[in-house]
Write an enzyme that holds these catalytic residues in place. Sequence first.
Site, PDB file in Angstrom:
ATOM      1  N   ASN A   1       0.866  -1.185   0.000  1.00 36.29           N
ATOM      2  CA  ASN A   1       0.000   0.000   0.000  1.00 36.29           C
ATOM      3  C   ASN A   1       0.901   1.234   0.000  1.00 36.29           C
ATOM      4  O   ASN A   1       1.497   1.566   1.013  1.00 36.29           O
ATOM      5  CB  ASN A   1      -0.877  -0.043   1.255  1.00 36.29           C
ATOM      6  CG  ASN A   1      -1.654   1.246   1.473  1.00 36.29           C
ATOM      7  OD1 ASN A   1      -1.788   2.070   0.567  1.00 36.29           O
ATOM      8  ND2 ASN A   1      -2.169   1.422   2.679  1.00 36.29           N
ATOM      9  N   TRP A   2       0.980   1.879  -1.141  1.00 35.40           N
ATOM     10  CA  TRP A   2       1.895   3.026  -1.268  1.00 35.40           C
ATOM     11  C   TRP A   2       1.354   4.277  -0.567  1.00 35.40           C
ATOM     12  O   TRP A   2       2.075   5.259  -0.439  1.00 35.40           O
ATOM     13  CB  TRP A   2       2.135   3.351  -2.741  1.00 35.40           C
ATOM     14  CG  TRP A   2       2.886   2.310  -3.504  1.00 35.40           C
ATOM     15  CD1 TRP A   2       3.415   1.147  -3.033  1.00 35.40           C
ATOM     16  CD2 TRP A   2       3.207   2.353  -4.902  1.00 35.40           C
ATOM     17  NE1 TRP A   2       4.040   0.459  -4.046  1.00 35.40           N
ATOM     18  CE2 TRP A   2       3.922   1.176  -5.206  1.00 35.40           C
ATOM     19  CE3 TRP A   2       2.940   3.257  -5.939  1.00 35.40           C
ATOM     20  CZ2 TRP A   2       4.392   0.893  -6.482  1.00 35.40           C
ATOM     21  CZ3 TRP A   2       3.404   2.972  -7.208  1.00 35.40           C
ATOM     22  CH2 TRP A   2       4.120   1.811  -7.481  1.00 35.40           C
ATOM     23  N   LYS A   3       0.102   4.268  -0.206  1.00 36.44           N
ATOM     24  CA  LYS A   3      -0.536   5.471   0.378  1.00 36.44           C
ATOM     25  C   LYS A   3      -0.338   6.650  -0.586  1.00 36.44           C
ATOM     26  O   LYS A   3      -0.296   6.432  -1.794  1.00 36.44           O
ATOM     27  CB  LYS A   3       0.014   5.733   1.776  1.00 36.44           C
ATOM     28  CG  LYS A   3      -0.029   4.459   2.635  1.00 36.44           C
ATOM     29  CD  LYS A   3       0.289   4.673   4.067  1.00 36.44           C
ATOM     30  CE  LYS A   3       0.161   3.343   4.795  1.00 36.44           C
ATOM     31  NZ  LYS A   3       0.352   3.454   6.228  1.00 36.44           N
TER      32      LYS A   3
ATOM     33  N   HIS B   1      -9.277   1.540   5.471  1.00 35.96           N
ATOM     34  CA  HIS B   1      -7.953   1.726   6.071  1.00 35.96           C
ATOM     35  C   HIS B   1      -8.071   2.703   7.246  1.00 35.96           C
ATOM     36  O   HIS B   1      -8.828   3.671   7.185  1.00 35.96           O
ATOM     37  CB  HIS B   1      -6.959   2.256   5.025  1.00 35.96           C
ATOM     38  CG  HIS B   1      -5.559   2.205   5.525  1.00 35.96           C
ATOM     39  ND1 HIS B   1      -5.040   3.163   6.358  1.00 35.96           N
ATOM     40  CD2 HIS B   1      -4.578   1.285   5.342  1.00 35.96           C
ATOM     41  CE1 HIS B   1      -3.796   2.830   6.671  1.00 35.96           C
ATOM     42  NE2 HIS B   1      -3.483   1.701   6.063  1.00 35.96           N
TER      43      HIS B   1
ATOM     44  N   GLU C   1      -6.280   5.048   8.207  1.00 32.68           N
ATOM     45  CA  GLU C   1      -6.013   6.465   7.885  1.00 32.68           C
ATOM     46  C   GLU C   1      -7.255   7.118   7.283  1.00 32.68           C
ATOM     47  O   GLU C   1      -7.531   8.294   7.533  1.00 32.68           O
ATOM     48  CB  GLU C   1      -4.803   6.560   6.941  1.00 32.68           C
ATOM     49  CG  GLU C   1      -3.519   6.288   7.707  1.00 32.68           C
ATOM     50  CD  GLU C   1      -2.376   5.739   6.874  1.00 32.68           C
ATOM     51  OE1 GLU C   1      -2.439   5.782   5.632  1.00 32.68           O
ATOM     52  OE2 GLU C   1      -1.401   5.247   7.490  1.00 32.68           O
TER      53      GLU C   1
ATOM     54  N   GLU D   1      -4.877  -4.625  11.066  1.00 30.33           N
ATOM     55  CA  GLU D   1      -3.859  -3.583  11.170  1.00 30.33           C
ATOM     56  C   GLU D   1      -4.064  -2.795  12.468  1.00 30.33           C
ATOM     57  O   GLU D   1      -4.857  -1.835  12.489  1.00 30.33           O
ATOM     58  CB  GLU D   1      -3.957  -2.628   9.990  1.00 30.33           C
ATOM     59  CG  GLU D   1      -3.707  -3.282   8.651  1.00 30.33           C
ATOM     60  CD  GLU D   1      -3.133  -2.283   7.657  1.00 30.33           C
ATOM     61  OE1 GLU D   1      -2.091  -2.591   7.082  1.00 30.33           O
ATOM     62  OE2 GLU D   1      -3.721  -1.208   7.471  1.00 30.33           O
TER      63      GLU D   1
ATOM     64  N   GLY E   1       3.055   2.614  10.567  1.00 28.36           N
ATOM     65  CA  GLY E   1       3.994   3.700  10.291  1.00 28.36           C
ATOM     66  C   GLY E   1       4.765   4.170  11.515  1.00 28.36           C
ATOM     67  O   GLY E   1       5.426   5.199  11.478  1.00 28.36           O
TER      68      GLY E   1
ATOM     69  N   SER F   1       3.979  -1.746  10.138  1.00 19.10           N
ATOM     70  CA  SER F   1       5.450  -1.779  10.266  1.00 19.10           C
ATOM     71  C   SER F   1       6.057  -3.134   9.909  1.00 19.10           C
ATOM     72  O   SER F   1       7.030  -3.564  10.535  1.00 19.10           O
ATOM     73  CB  SER F   1       5.879  -1.327  11.663  1.00 19.10           C
ATOM     74  OG  SER F   1       5.475   0.015  11.891  1.00 19.10           O
TER      75      SER F   1
ATOM     76  N   GLY G   1       3.149  -0.992   4.137  1.00 16.28           N
ATOM     77  CA  GLY G   1       3.172   0.408   3.727  1.00 16.28           C
ATOM     78  C   GLY G   1       4.579   0.828   3.349  1.00 16.28           C
ATOM     79  O   GLY G   1       5.060   0.569   2.243  1.00 16.28           O
ATOM     80  N   GLY G   2       5.272   1.468   4.282  1.00 18.88           N
ATOM     81  CA  GLY G   2       6.587   2.056   4.024  1.00 18.88           C
ATOM     82  C   GLY G   2       7.571   1.129   3.324  1.00 18.88           C
ATOM     83  O   GLY G   2       8.303   1.553   2.426  1.00 18.88           O
TER      84      GLY G   2
END
Length: 261
Positions: free
Chosen positions: A11-13, A103, A105, A175, A181, A221, A242-243
């Site tokens: 997930n590149w956000k 999600h 966020e 999640e 993150g 993470s 993600g990251g």
Amino acid sequence: MSDRTLLLAGNWKMNHDHLEAISTVQKLAWALEDAKLDESQCEVVVIPPFTDIRSVQTLIQGDKLWLRYGAQDVSRHAPGAHTGEIAASFLSRLGCTYVVVGHSERRADNHETNDLVAAKIKAALAQEITPILCIGESLEQRQEKTHVDFTLNQLDESLAGFDAAALEGIVIAYEPVWAIGTGETATAADAAEMATAIRARLDEKYGSPLAASTRILYGGSVKTDNVAEILGSDDVDGALVGGASLSGPDFAALCKAAVAK
Ligand code: PGA
């Protein structure tokens, strides 16, 4: 070992414009090839911003890459007067296999409720796009030890109104919000506890065939050096990353570590 296919979704956000997306996917494809990974071992998915999807589609289809791709959100509405929204039918035309819904966020930034998430799942399923439903508790809920009840309630409410046939193939991503993150990862035992509880709830509400076939991911993470441990439980079928998915070579290394676990 379950017979559910290992799923690694990046997930590149809100990272990478469409030019960066092309180079990231190219580098990911090369690194996966170097690592001798293919679709017989795992499914690898990239989830870029909307504006990148057409470029990613062109590259993946043009080069016949085995990667799949999806979107980070979808409108609950059919095409029409809804400024700024993206219809599921548009994502379908772009060849999206998956769409992330709920999600944390988006729940936090856009006040998305479980009812809205359920409506988005309905819109996605109507276009044969597989939802990746995200659920998970806050730090406060974990400290109060209400995390399992809270997360299962999100599951129940987000899937309200669907039957087992409609939900076939859906992916659930656990999640914990406090691990996203932050560099804080849930322990393998935390991930396993929740994945097992989610599968038991699916069994109770929809029957064992759906519970046995549904893939449950962990997200928060996840990195190359912790993915094998996180995937230690038979109930955890992959990761939403993600990251660590933003660099093609890094994400390929993570996929390799996941396959080797
Ligand atoms: P992270 O994000 O890997 O950067 O923690 C995971 C996610 O939000 O899906």
